[in-house]
Design a protein around this motif. Structure first.
Motif, PDB file in Angstrom:
ATOM      1  N   SER A 191      52.631  -7.012  49.225  1.00 45.84           N
ATOM      2  CA  SER A 191      53.983  -7.352  47.940  1.00 45.84           C
ATOM      3  C   SER A 191      54.118  -8.891  49.400  1.00 45.84           C
ATOM      4  N   PRO A 192      52.968 -10.369  48.777  1.00 51.15           N
ATOM      5  CA  PRO A 192      53.381 -11.602  49.288  1.00 51.15           C
ATOM      6  C   PRO A 192      54.671 -11.560  48.834  1.00 51.15           C
ATOM      7  N   THR A 193      55.213 -13.230  49.604  1.00 55.28           N
ATOM      8  CA  THR A 193      56.313 -13.618  49.181  1.00 55.28           C
ATOM      9  C   THR A 193      56.654 -14.250  47.788  1.00 55.28           C
ATOM     10  N   GLU A 194      55.219 -14.807  47.845  1.00 53.53           N
ATOM     11  CA  GLU A 194      55.131 -15.423  46.286  1.00 53.53           C
ATOM     12  C   GLU A 194      54.156 -15.041  45.487  1.00 53.53           C
ATOM     13  N   SER A 195      53.706 -15.138  44.149  1.00 53.16           N
ATOM     14  CA  SER A 195      53.121 -14.737  43.332  1.00 53.16           C
ATOM     15  C   SER A 195      52.380 -16.770  43.369  1.00 53.16           C
ATOM     16  N   LEU A 196      51.106 -16.626  43.667  1.00 54.16           N
ATOM     17  CA  LEU A 196      50.032 -18.434  44.246  1.00 54.16           C
ATOM     18  C   LEU A 196      49.636 -18.550  42.830  1.00 54.16           C
ATOM     19  N   PHE A 197      49.479 -17.402  41.205  1.00 56.38           N
ATOM     20  CA  PHE A 197      48.910 -18.092  40.565  1.00 56.38           C
ATOM     21  C   PHE A 197      50.067 -18.217  38.810  1.00 56.38           C
ATOM     22  N   THR A 198      49.546 -18.919  38.040  1.00 56.40           N
ATOM     23  CA  THR A 198      50.216 -18.884  37.445  1.00 56.40           C
ATOM     24  C   THR A 198      49.669 -18.181  36.403  1.00 56.40           C
ATOM     25  N   HIS A 220      43.604 -12.944  51.841  1.00 54.20           N
ATOM     26  CA  HIS A 220      42.592 -14.136  51.559  1.00 54.20           C
ATOM     27  C   HIS A 220      43.473 -14.689  50.617  1.00 54.20           C
ATOM     28  N   SER A 221      43.466 -16.046  49.939  1.00 49.82           N
ATOM     29  CA  SER A 221      44.288 -16.737  49.275  1.00 49.82           C
ATOM     30  C   SER A 221      43.057 -17.208  48.343  1.00 49.82           C
ATOM     31  N   PRO A 222      43.554 -17.224  46.781  1.00 54.62           N
ATOM     32  CA  PRO A 222      44.974 -16.994  46.554  1.00 54.62           C
ATOM     33  C   PRO A 222      45.671 -15.566  46.399  1.00 54.62           C
ATOM     34  N   ALA A 223      46.785 -15.079  46.534  1.00 55.61           N
ATOM     35  CA  ALA A 223      46.669 -13.523  46.969  1.00 55.61           C
ATOM     36  C   ALA A 223      46.441 -12.835  45.907  1.00 55.61           C
ATOM     37  N   PHE A 224      46.092 -11.539  46.273  1.00 58.35           N
ATOM     38  CA  PHE A 224      45.271 -10.450  45.791  1.00 58.35           C
ATOM     39  C   PHE A 224      43.943 -10.845  45.454  1.00 58.35           C
ATOM     40  N   SER A 225      43.804 -11.327  46.317  1.00 58.96           N
ATOM     41  CA  SER A 225      41.798 -11.810  45.978  1.00 58.96           C
ATOM     42  C   SER A 225      40.991 -10.799  45.792  1.00 58.96           C
ATOM     43  N   ALA A 279      47.840 -11.351  38.385  1.00 55.56           N
ATOM     44  CA  ALA A 279      49.295 -10.570  37.839  1.00 55.56           C
ATOM     45  C   ALA A 279      49.143  -9.773  37.820  1.00 55.56           C
ATOM     46  N   LEU A 280      48.132  -8.781  37.415  1.00 62.36           N
ATOM     47  CA  LEU A 280      48.389  -6.813  36.918  1.00 62.36           C
ATOM     48  C   LEU A 280      48.503  -6.668  38.790  1.00 62.36           C
ATOM     49  N   VAL A 281      47.874  -6.777  39.278  1.00 61.70           N
ATOM     50  CA  VAL A 281      48.328  -6.456  40.568  1.00 61.70           C
ATOM     51  C   VAL A 281      49.362  -6.234  41.409  1.00 61.70           C
ATOM     52  N   SER A 333      48.246  -7.696  53.547  1.00 60.37           N
ATOM     53  CA  SER A 333      47.688  -6.752  53.127  1.00 60.37           C
ATOM     54  C   SER A 333      47.023  -5.065  53.368  1.00 60.37           C
ATOM     55  N   PRO A 334      47.190  -4.025  51.899  1.00 61.77           N
ATOM     56  CA  PRO A 334      46.596  -3.209  52.800  1.00 61.77           C
ATOM     57  C   PRO A 334      45.402  -3.484  53.075  1.00 61.77           C
ATOM     58  N   LEU A 335      43.656  -4.018  52.407  1.00 62.20           N
ATOM     59  CA  LEU A 335      43.157  -3.790  52.568  1.00 62.20           C
ATOM     60  C   LEU A 335      42.267  -4.848  53.963  1.00 62.20           C
ATOM     61  N   PHE A 336      43.656  -4.863  54.940  1.00 59.11           N
ATOM     62  CA  PHE A 336      43.877  -5.931  56.102  1.00 59.11           C
ATOM     63  C   PHE A 336      42.991  -7.212  56.481  1.00 59.11           C
TER      64      PHE A 336
END
Length: 574
Positions: free
Chosen positions: A50-57, A120-125, A135-137, A114-117
């Motif tokens: 749950s990153p502090t902020e989303s990194l994409f529009t 990566h940037s951007p978030a959830f990549s 965005a959905l994740v 991340s739970p996958l250890f």
């Protein structure tokens, strides 16, 4: 084309959703597994994502963003982090997991890894390289996962236990995409890919997992099925029976390997048990699983939760109702038993068969009524509800003597949350009485016992939303009580609670339920309800029985079932 009716290479949503045929053998009895609902076995604790902020529009949120974030305030009224913040820069460091207690809106993000250890940037990549899917994740992690649990002081179980499964299973990830996309679509936010497309991809992937029949796929299969159940409940497409189909599939998988050995299995089976009973109450049928034995449903905590916690008696999915759930389970079976008795009477069955069914119904009903009368929530150590917080003075109980002395006093935010969870459990108790008297006994709406429990249930529903705690499991008690509300005060409480639950949860089944309630009120006020299809004399008088085919759910008081049939909808109140 796959066996499920959709081409796995399709990139656009089909015109209608796929119906699942699990092609399982006949559903076995789960009675042998009823004792497996104990405290979870220790497993490695996957950290939250749950990153502090989303990194994409995100695409075209408009005013929806403000509605999603307007409740994100802490106890003193100041805003915490907003969950939907768009940035174009990349994060190079990740702060350590914070241990603050989530705000009651439960949509404020935590800055963790991340739970996958890997991060990566951007978030959830690590999940996908497509911005719209990331965005959905993000929506699943920062919004949805918090709306459907009671407890997450050390982490959200959907993030801790379900999200890591996406590394091995694309159907789990597609089911997450479908659920998050459907929730956004209901809010008016359109993604580049429709939720129905992801739903069908998850269905096809689920079919492939089932064909493999590998024991190692058990958790992936159960997770996909349970996420699809959440999706169907949220989408509410007409009078669909897909929820029941998914529940039967989950039950078969659970019975094939009946001994859960890890926290993920136990959590998924707890989710199944919740929806099995809720679907039974919603559809007027008996649950698919066997009733749990008394005391076997121990509160399921998030991974890493301390033993000495203000939330120690709170279950992740059932709140303070773990000891009530076996009673609710048996209550949901009564309508089927009553229908069997009606069918035997109308078919002129033998007197001995009718006598056996009548005796079983009467004895079971009496036992359930007595159990509901005795039941009280098990309060966490250190928490005593405010006596002025409810009209039910007798329901303000003190902790039991065996509770430990070295307790941790709850904070102000925790006390508010605990009050909300406590009221939720008591709303279930009073609505269970309403269901018993109306749907089983067939008492008229004006009966004193019906109105007394209706009033108390609505008081507790209103108090639940007043304290702004979890509302994900409130729909069933709120709906059952609201349908029987007569006076302006009770209907006002119902309207207030529905509005706040709808605004917080943002799910279609809440809106549909409210539409049904208002139509029930209209018909009741116009005298269209009559005497409940001739049932005012109750189940013990043969002349009061309705025909076996004319009373879905077996209850003369279930005017709402008739209304929902005529409206062409089938609402699961979960």
């Amino acid at each position: 084309m796959s066996d499920f009716g959709y081409d796995s290479e399709s990139v656009s949503p089909p015109e209608s959703s796929a119906e699942v045929d699990y092609q399982f053998p006949p559903t076995p009895d789960l009675s042998h597994a009823s004792n497996s609902w104990n405290a979870p076995s220790p497993t490695p604790s996957y950290p939250l994502i749950s990153p502090t902020e989303s990194l994409f529009t995100l695409p075209d949120f408009g005013s929806v963003v403000e509605e999603l974030a307007e409740d994100v305030q802490d106890g003193d009224g100041s805003y915490i982090a907003e969950p939907w913040t768009s940035h174009t820069t990349a994060v190079t460091t990740v702060s350590q997991q914070t241990s603050y207690y989530p705000d009651l809106a439960m949509i404020s993000p935590c800055s963790v890894t991340s739970p996958l250890f890997e991060f990566h940037s951007p978030a959830f990549s690590e999940f996908t390289d497509r911005p719209n899917r990331r965005a959905l994740v993000d929506h699943f992690c920062n919004i949805l996962s918090h709306l459907i649990v009671f407890r997450e002081e050390t982490g959200n179980p959907f993030q801790q236990l379900v999200l890591p499964l996406t590394r091995q299973s694309s159907p789990v990830l597609n089911a997450i995409f479908a659920l998050a996309s459907a929730h956004l679509e209901y809010r008016g936010v359109q993604n580049e890919e429709h939720s129905l497309f992801f739903h069908n991809q998850a269905i096809q992937g689920l079919g492939r997992l089932i064909e493999q029949s590998a024991k190692s796929n058990r958790n992936e299969i159960l997770a996909t099925i349970m996420l699809l159940i959440y999706y169907e409940v949220l989408v509410q497409r007409g009078r669909s029976n897909l929820v029941d189909g998914h529940l039967k599939g989950a039950l078969t998988i659970m019975c094939t390997n009946p001994e859960p050995s890890d926290s993920t299995s136990i959590f998924l089976e707890r989710a199944f048990r919740f929806y099995d009973v809720i679907a039974a109450l919603s559809n007027g049928r008996a649950p698919l699983s066997a009733a749990p034995t008394a005391g076997c449903l121990m509160p399921f905590p998030p991974l890493g939760a301390p033993v000495a916690s203000p939330l120690s008696n709170v279950d992740t999915l059932l709140g303070m109702a773990t000891t009530l759930w076996p009673i609710i389970h048996r209550l949901s079976s009564l309508v089927t038993l009553k229908t069997d008795l009606q069918a035997a009477i109308w078919s002129n069955a033998s007197a001995s068969k009718i006598a056996v069914l009548r005796t079983e119904l009467e004895s079971t009903t009496q036992a359930i009524e007595a159990a509901l009368s005795r039941w009280q929530p098990q309060l966490p150590p250190g928490f005593i509800p405010d006596a002025t917080d409810s009209d039910d003075a007798e329901e303000v109980t003190t902790p039991t003597p065996h509770q430990p002395v070295d307790i941790i006093s709850p904070t102000i935010a925790e006390r508010s949350r605990l009050h909300s969870i406590w009221h939720n459990a008591l709303a279930y108790r009073h609505s269970a009485f309403v269901y018993l008297y109306r749907s089983v006994h067939g008492y008229p709406r004006s009966h004193r016992a019906v109105q007394e429990h209706t009033h108390h249930s609505l008081l507790h529903c209103a108090a639940t939303v007043k304290h702004e705690g979890p509302m994900g499991a409130l729909l069933w008690p709120l709906f059952v009580a609201a349908c029987e509300a007569v006076g302006e005060r009770d209907r006002g409480l119902a309207e207030q609670a529905f509005e706040k639950v709808r605004k917080r949860q943002g799910m279609r089944n809440i809106e549909r339920a409210w539409e049904i309630v208002r139509e029930v009120w209209r018909r009741a006020d116009a005298g269209e309800a009559g005497l409940g299809c001739g049932m005012e004399k109750g189940v013990n008088e043969q002349e009061g029985m309705g025909g076996p085919g004319g009373m879905e759910g077996g209850g003369g008081g279930d005017l709402w079932r008739q209304v929902s049939r005529e409206m062409g909808v089938s609402v699961v109140f979960g």
